[in-house]
Design a protein around this motif. Structure first.
Motif, PDB file in Angstrom:
ATOM      1  N   CYS A 176     -35.750 -52.627   2.061  1.00 37.05           N
ATOM      2  CA  CYS A 176     -36.426 -53.843   1.585  1.00 37.05           C
ATOM      3  C   CYS A 176     -37.276 -54.411   2.709  1.00 37.05           C
ATOM      4  O   CYS A 176     -37.010 -54.135   3.878  1.00 37.05           O
ATOM      5  CB  CYS A 176     -35.393 -54.894   1.178  1.00 37.05           C
ATOM      6  SG  CYS A 176     -34.606 -54.506  -0.388  1.00 37.05           S
ATOM      7  N   ALA A 178     -37.247 -57.371   3.858  1.00 38.84           N
ATOM      8  CA  ALA A 178     -36.356 -58.211   4.662  1.00 38.84           C
ATOM      9  C   ALA A 178     -35.118 -58.420   3.811  1.00 38.84           C
ATOM     10  O   ALA A 178     -35.155 -58.181   2.605  1.00 38.84           O
ATOM     11  CB  ALA A 178     -37.010 -59.556   4.985  1.00 38.84           C
ATOM     12  N   LYS A 179     -34.034 -58.846   4.439  1.00 38.98           N
ATOM     13  CA  LYS A 179     -32.784 -58.959   3.663  1.00 38.98           C
ATOM     14  C   LYS A 179     -32.629 -60.371   3.109  1.00 38.98           C
ATOM     15  O   LYS A 179     -32.685 -61.358   3.851  1.00 38.98           O
ATOM     16  CB  LYS A 179     -31.621 -58.623   4.598  1.00 38.98           C
ATOM     17  CG  LYS A 179     -30.282 -58.600   3.926  1.00 38.98           C
ATOM     18  CD  LYS A 179     -29.765 -57.191   3.754  1.00 38.98           C
ATOM     19  CE  LYS A 179     -28.377 -57.215   3.117  1.00 38.98           C
ATOM     20  NZ  LYS A 179     -27.939 -55.933   2.655  1.00 38.98           N
ATOM     21  N   CYS A 180     -32.430 -60.493   1.793  1.00 41.37           N
ATOM     22  CA  CYS A 180     -32.145 -61.800   1.191  1.00 41.37           C
ATOM     23  C   CYS A 180     -30.735 -62.219   1.633  1.00 41.37           C
ATOM     24  O   CYS A 180     -29.834 -61.381   1.721  1.00 41.37           O
ATOM     25  CB  CYS A 180     -32.174 -61.705  -0.331  1.00 41.37           C
ATOM     26  SG  CYS A 180     -33.681 -60.989  -0.979  1.00 41.37           S
ATOM     27  N   TYR A 182     -28.329 -63.720   0.189  1.00 40.46           N
ATOM     28  CA  TYR A 182     -27.225 -63.589  -0.763  1.00 40.46           C
ATOM     29  C   TYR A 182     -26.878 -62.123  -1.037  1.00 40.46           C
ATOM     30  O   TYR A 182     -25.917 -61.813  -1.718  1.00 40.46           O
ATOM     31  CB  TYR A 182     -27.565 -64.278  -2.104  1.00 40.46           C
ATOM     32  CG  TYR A 182     -28.851 -63.773  -2.716  1.00 40.46           C
ATOM     33  CD1 TYR A 182     -28.879 -62.599  -3.435  1.00 40.46           C
ATOM     34  CD2 TYR A 182     -30.042 -64.462  -2.521  1.00 40.46           C
ATOM     35  CE1 TYR A 182     -30.057 -62.109  -3.963  1.00 40.46           C
ATOM     36  CE2 TYR A 182     -31.227 -63.986  -3.047  1.00 40.46           C
ATOM     37  CZ  TYR A 182     -31.232 -62.809  -3.763  1.00 40.46           C
ATOM     38  OH  TYR A 182     -32.399 -62.326  -4.261  1.00 40.46           O
ATOM     39  N   CYS A 183     -27.696 -61.205  -0.507  1.00 41.15           N
ATOM     40  CA  CYS A 183     -27.600 -59.802  -0.913  1.00 41.15           C
ATOM     41  C   CYS A 183     -26.369 -59.111  -0.344  1.00 41.15           C
ATOM     42  O   CYS A 183     -26.081 -59.217   0.843  1.00 41.15           O
ATOM     43  CB  CYS A 183     -28.851 -59.045  -0.463  1.00 41.15           C
ATOM     44  SG  CYS A 183     -28.807 -57.312  -0.952  1.00 41.15           S
ATOM     45  N   PHE A 185     -25.964 -55.730  -1.335  1.00 39.15           N
ATOM     46  CA  PHE A 185     -26.260 -54.301  -1.493  1.00 39.15           C
ATOM     47  C   PHE A 185     -26.462 -53.660  -0.122  1.00 39.15           C
ATOM     48  O   PHE A 185     -26.781 -54.353   0.846  1.00 39.15           O
ATOM     49  CB  PHE A 185     -27.568 -54.087  -2.272  1.00 39.15           C
ATOM     50  CG  PHE A 185     -27.508 -54.553  -3.689  1.00 39.15           C
ATOM     51  CD1 PHE A 185     -26.639 -53.975  -4.597  1.00 39.15           C
ATOM     52  CD2 PHE A 185     -28.340 -55.576  -4.119  1.00 39.15           C
ATOM     53  CE1 PHE A 185     -26.593 -54.408  -5.906  1.00 39.15           C
ATOM     54  CE2 PHE A 185     -28.293 -56.015  -5.435  1.00 39.15           C
ATOM     55  CZ  PHE A 185     -27.418 -55.435  -6.327  1.00 39.15           C
ATOM     56  N   SER A 187     -28.885 -52.455   1.813  1.00 35.85           N
ATOM     57  CA  SER A 187     -30.336 -52.463   1.799  1.00 35.85           C
ATOM     58  C   SER A 187     -30.814 -52.697   3.225  1.00 35.85           C
ATOM     59  O   SER A 187     -30.397 -53.648   3.861  1.00 35.85           O
ATOM     60  CB  SER A 187     -30.825 -53.573   0.880  1.00 35.85           C
ATOM     61  OG  SER A 187     -32.186 -53.735   1.084  1.00 35.85           O
ATOM     62  N   GLY A 230     -32.065 -51.844  -3.099  1.00 37.68           N
ATOM     63  CA  GLY A 230     -33.322 -51.885  -2.412  1.00 37.68           C
ATOM     64  C   GLY A 230     -34.549 -52.281  -3.252  1.00 37.68           C
ATOM     65  O   GLY A 230     -34.433 -52.739  -4.367  1.00 37.68           O
ATOM     66  N   THR A 231     -35.655 -52.052  -2.635  1.00 42.24           N
ATOM     67  CA  THR A 231     -36.942 -52.318  -3.285  1.00 42.24           C
ATOM     68  C   THR A 231     -37.811 -51.061  -3.151  1.00 42.24           C
ATOM     69  O   THR A 231     -38.423 -50.833  -2.092  1.00 42.24           O
ATOM     70  CB  THR A 231     -37.663 -53.515  -2.619  1.00 42.24           C
ATOM     71  OG1 THR A 231     -36.806 -54.640  -2.630  1.00 42.24           O
ATOM     72  CG2 THR A 231     -38.959 -53.859  -3.336  1.00 42.24           C
ATOM     73  N   ARG A 265     -39.647 -57.319  -4.921  1.00 46.56           N
ATOM     74  CA  ARG A 265     -40.240 -58.348  -4.045  1.00 46.56           C
ATOM     75  C   ARG A 265     -41.757 -58.357  -4.207  1.00 46.56           C
ATOM     76  O   ARG A 265     -42.424 -57.337  -4.021  1.00 46.56           O
ATOM     77  CB  ARG A 265     -39.878 -58.027  -2.594  1.00 46.56           C
ATOM     78  CG  ARG A 265     -38.354 -57.987  -2.373  1.00 46.56           C
ATOM     79  CD  ARG A 265     -37.830 -59.336  -2.027  1.00 46.56           C
ATOM     80  NE  ARG A 265     -38.272 -59.711  -0.724  1.00 46.56           N
ATOM     81  CZ  ARG A 265     -37.457 -59.837   0.330  1.00 46.56           C
ATOM     82  NH1 ARG A 265     -36.169 -59.632   0.209  1.00 46.56           N
ATOM     83  NH2 ARG A 265     -37.929 -60.198   1.501  1.00 46.56           N
ATOM     84  N   ARG A 302     -36.054 -65.454   1.279  1.00 44.84           N
ATOM     85  CA  ARG A 302     -37.144 -64.740   0.601  1.00 44.84           C
ATOM     86  C   ARG A 302     -38.428 -65.484   0.956  1.00 44.84           C
ATOM     87  O   ARG A 302     -38.658 -66.590   0.486  1.00 44.84           O
ATOM     88  CB  ARG A 302     -36.921 -64.707  -0.916  1.00 44.84           C
ATOM     89  CG  ARG A 302     -35.825 -63.733  -1.314  1.00 44.84           C
ATOM     90  CD  ARG A 302     -35.562 -63.773  -2.777  1.00 44.84           C
ATOM     91  NE  ARG A 302     -36.562 -63.104  -3.587  1.00 44.84           N
ATOM     92  CZ  ARG A 302     -36.456 -61.870  -4.100  1.00 44.84           C
ATOM     93  NH1 ARG A 302     -35.384 -61.150  -3.856  1.00 44.84           N
ATOM     94  NH2 ARG A 302     -37.399 -61.353  -4.849  1.00 44.84           N
TER      95      ARG A 302
HETATM   96  S1  SF4 Z   1     -31.889 -55.358  -2.592  1.00 42.18           S
HETATM   97 FE1  SF4 Z   1     -32.766 -57.138  -3.652  1.00 42.18          FE
HETATM   98  S2  SF4 Z   1     -31.426 -58.809  -3.102  1.00 42.18           S
HETATM   99 FE2  SF4 Z   1     -31.028 -57.183  -1.614  1.00 42.18          FE
HETATM  100  S3  SF4 Z   1     -32.387 -57.595   0.107  1.00 42.18           S
HETATM  101 FE3  SF4 Z   1     -33.479 -56.252  -1.270  1.00 42.18          FE
HETATM  102  S4  SF4 Z   1     -34.687 -57.580  -2.579  1.00 42.18           S
HETATM  103 FE4  SF4 Z   1     -33.097 -58.845  -1.613  1.00 42.18          FE
END
Ligand code: SF4
Length: 483
Positions: A176, A178-180, A182-183, A185, A187, A230-231, A265, A302
């Motif tokens: 991603c 950048a890391k959100c 709350y995430c 996952f 990622s 991820g994204t 994103r 975000r």
């Molecule tokens: S997987 Fe989704 S929630 Fe997690 S960091 Fe990436 S965009 Fe944010």
């Protein structure tokens, strides 16, 4: 709270109920109960054709009792399931007086509420009983019981169209921008781990080729593809194009119903990447605002705005005739009931075909896990569901998660015939899902969804790259594993 089992071994059933009803407490199994101690005592036995459980909760000097008697016919699996049900239900009944509100999902602890409804219908229950099945069996709120039944009916519609050799395909891009906060996952933030992206893609291409040969030898047919993360749109247009091309080369996608690319994103959505999606037959794209309020977005890490979402949405619409999904989250820090409702309305104003309304779940791995938790009332979410229904959206799949705010749920909504086939199959475990990439978990399911075998890939990109040989070897044997 401490718990003590007598006459049975259903530890998981008791733990799940405690975690579901008292999520902020630690729960520990004990073999002896000290006088005056807060404890849950679960005692079960069998009668000739029923499992019976009596649970006593000692808490704050008071005592509460719950009893459940679950009949069963035969033995084996049915007997075991009856015992599990009785243990959970008795614990629920004993714990209920300790709670300050009635849980909207009653005594249900599973993460797939529509699945038991479908199974009951498949085992002979009349469809007219489906809407209130969960209400009667688990004391689920009637409106949620009806929602689960609606999703169960959607899944039965999908099930009728699934061929005997059909599989769904998931491809993970765990990167991603950048890391959100709350995430939870796996990622990887490309600003720190961008150097892993190319080596990751090299292994992924090899795994795709190996899995493609294995599945075609086994006669498997791919029904849908989901590129998630991820994204995935963190990839450049060239990388995304090469990935989609690799999928076409490896698998026969001629009978594929949908190809989804998560473009979560907005800062990753560009005209050239969307042009690639359109040219390569992608049919569904996910653009995820999470909130339409800039201060809420900033607070969760975000660094895009609501205006960026609108412009990314326009970019997607300009590139092709995609079904567009938009994800929102209820219960984000800094948001409130009006803010959530406003986000739902502003998102629906854009008229995406699908909207998915999540409730925040702060699991292990989330930076916000140890921060203050907001309170999310079911009424705030119900109001959003009603607004979506008023605008022509219907719920088509739903699931729950551990630590989900307010004990609520995540719901996918669609307009018309735009339900995501992959989401229904995956969530309802209607057929095998082959998952490629780091963290991918292939689930081989039979058509009842009761028999499931899992094979996992290494979770983190670095492990996945290092274990290249084993990953590719495993993919070569996928055919034997899934049929
Ligand atoms: S997987 Fe989704 S929630 Fe997690 S960091 Fe990436 S965009 Fe944010």
């Amino acid at each position: 709270m401490n718990y003590c089992l007598k006459g049975h071994d259903r530890v998981t059933a008791v733990q799940e109920m405690l975690l579901s009803l008292l999520p902020d407490e630690e729960h520990t199994g004990v073999t002896r109960c000290e006088p005056g101690q807060d404890v849950l005592i679960s005692e079960a036995y069998f009668e000739p054709e029923a499992a019976v459980c009596r649970t006593v909760v000692h808490r704050g000097g008071a005592q509460y009792t719950g009893v459940s008697r679950e009949p069963f016919a035969g033995s084996g699996d049915r007997q075991g399931r009856a015992l599990t049900h009785a243990v959970k239900e008795a614990a629920y009944r004993a714990l209920l007086p300790c709670l300050d509100h009635r849980p909207v999902w009653g005594s249900m602890t599973g993460v797939k509420p529509a699945k038991p409804v479908r199974m009951a219908v498949q085992e002979g229950m009349g469809a007219e009983q489906a809407p209130l099945f969960l209400h009667r069996r688990y004391e689920v709120e009637p409106r949620r019981s009806r929602m689960a039944a609606q999703c169960a009916m959607e899944s039965m519609k999908c099930l009728q169209t699934i061929g005997s050799k059909e599989v769904q395909l998931y491809v993970g891009i765990p990167f991603c921008p950048a890391k959100c906060r709350y995430c939870s996952f796996v990622s990887n933030d490309v600003t720190r781990f961008g150097h892993l992206l190319e080596p990751y893609l090299e292994v992924l291409h090899e795994e795709i080729a190996a899995a493609g040969s294995a599945l075609s030898e086994a006669g498997a047919v791919v029904g849908s593809v989901y590129v998630g993360g991820g994204t995935p749109t963190t990839l450049s247009a060239r990388q995304l194009d090469a990935l989609l091309q690799a999928l076409y080369e490896a698998f026969d996608l001629s009978a594929c119903r949908e190809i989804t690319v998560e473009a979560g994103r907005p800062e990753t959505i560009t005209p050239d990447k969307m042009a690639v999606c359109a040219q390569r037959g992608v049919s569904r794209v996910s653009v995820n605002p999470q909130s339409m309020h800039d201060d809420v977005l900033r607070g969760v890490g975000r660094f895009h705005t609501a205006a960026d979402i609108v412009s990314a949405y326009e970019t997607v619409r300009a590139a092709g005739r995609f079904i567009v999904n938009m994800d929102l989250i209820a219960g984000l820090p800094g948001d409130d009931s009006e803010g959530l409702f406003d986000s739902v309305c502003r998102t629906a104003d854009l008229q995406p075909e699908n909207i998915t309304l999540h409730c925040l779940a702060l699991k292990k791995g989330s930076a916000l896990r140890f921060g203050p938790r907001g309170v999310l009332e079911s009424g705030e979410v119900d109001r959003c569901h009603e607004e979506l229904a008023r605008r022509g959206y219907r719920s088509y799949y739903l699931y729950r998660q551990k630590y989900i705010a307010g004990g609520l749920e995540n719901v996918g909504f669609c307009r018309g015939e735009t339900a995501s086939f992959y989401n229904v199959c995956m969530m309802e475990e209607l057929c095998t899902v082959v998952a490629l990439g780091g963290g991918g978990v292939t689930k081989a399911c039979d058509r009842t969804g009761r028999q499931i075998r899992r094979v996992s890939n290494p979770k983190y990109p670095l492990e996945y790259i290092r274990e290249r040989g084993r990953v590719v070897q495993r993919a070569r044997h996928l055919g034997k594993m899934i049929f």
